[in-house]
Design an enzyme around this catalytic site. Structure first.
Site, PDB file in Angstrom:
ATOM      1  N   ASP A  45      12.591  -9.181 -38.795  1.00  6.98           N
ATOM      2  CA  ASP A  45      11.222  -9.704 -38.569  1.00  6.98           C
ATOM      3  C   ASP A  45      10.309  -9.169 -37.943  1.00  6.98           C
ATOM      4  O   ASP A  45      10.649  -8.313 -37.004  1.00  6.98           O
ATOM      5  CB  ASP A  45      11.681 -11.144 -37.805  1.00  6.98           C
ATOM      6  CG  ASP A  45      12.516 -11.952 -38.636  1.00  6.98           C
ATOM      7  OD1 ASP A  45      12.292 -12.163 -39.562  1.00  6.98           O
ATOM      8  OD2 ASP A  45      13.131 -12.957 -37.838  1.00  6.98           O
ATOM      9  N   LEU A  46       8.883  -9.711 -38.001  1.00  7.44           N
ATOM     10  CA  LEU A  46       7.969  -8.751 -37.106  1.00  7.44           C
ATOM     11  C   LEU A  46       8.147  -8.838 -35.790  1.00  7.44           C
ATOM     12  O   LEU A  46       7.783  -7.692 -35.034  1.00  7.44           O
ATOM     13  CB  LEU A  46       6.608  -9.588 -37.686  1.00  7.44           C
ATOM     14  CG  LEU A  46       5.336  -8.921 -37.003  1.00  7.44           C
ATOM     15  CD1 LEU A  46       4.882  -7.794 -37.620  1.00  7.44           C
ATOM     16  CD2 LEU A  46       4.355 -10.007 -37.215  1.00  7.44           C
TER      17      LEU A  46
END
Length: 183
Positions: A45-46
């Site tokens: 994830d970011l």
């Protein structure tokens, strides 16, 4: 011979080479890796950091990313609060999420690891302590570790993927990568 890239993905970097969103200011893998023909084997994830593997071989990519192969992924997780034995037992037994139960995880409390500083730093609340867990899972649902820790009452503050199988991010600073040969 397949190419395998070990990359320490910094916080705030997309796990892809291009950003098709309206927010073109986000950093992508192309800001760090200029190798044609390699693609991420899985995602991170970011707002997560740590080990991301990239390769140029579809079968190797599937063996790394596909949950059928149950490749263990180990995370160092800073959580809000101080999980007790009952919380760890829940994680070890598998947690019920909206999309069904998770497989059992390996879960242990650990001392704060000696990691690189995160930019930006996590939010610190003077009245709520935080602690660290080492969590190993063998599946990879969307935001699974974050959802698991939240389900047992301890939201994730920082998430670092430390290893995938026997491969670790040890020795790589955020944004650095190295290539290893795979037969």
């Amino acid at each position: 011979m397949a190419r395998l890239i070990l990359f320490n993905k910094p916080y705030g970097v997309l796990s892809q080479f291009t950003d098709r969103s309206l927010d073109a200011a986000r950093r992508t893998l192309s800001d760090f890796i200029d190798l044609p023909g390699v693609y991420p084997a899985g995602r991170l994830d970011l707002d997560s950091e740590g080990l991301l593997l990239l390769c140029d071989d579809g079968r190797l990519q599937a063996r790394i990313a596909d949950p059928r192969f149950k490749m263990p992924k180990t995370y160092l997780v800073q959580v809000e609060g101080e999980p007790g034995d009952a919380n760890l037992d829940q994680l070890r037994a598998g947690v019920q999420l909206k999309d069904g139960p998770t497989r059992p995880a390996k879960a242990d409390r650990i001392p704060a690891p000696d990691l690189w500083p995160r930019d930006p730093p996590i939010r610190v609340r003077k009245t709520i302590p935080d602690s660290w867990l080492k969590l190993t899972i063998s599946e990879g649902r969307n935001r699974q570790v974050r959802r698991m820790t939240a389900a047992v009452g301890h939201p994730t503050l920082r998430l670092v993927r430390w290893s995938i199988g026997d491969l670790t991010v040890e020795g790589l600073a955020p944004g650095q990568w190295r290539e290893i040969a795979v037969s």
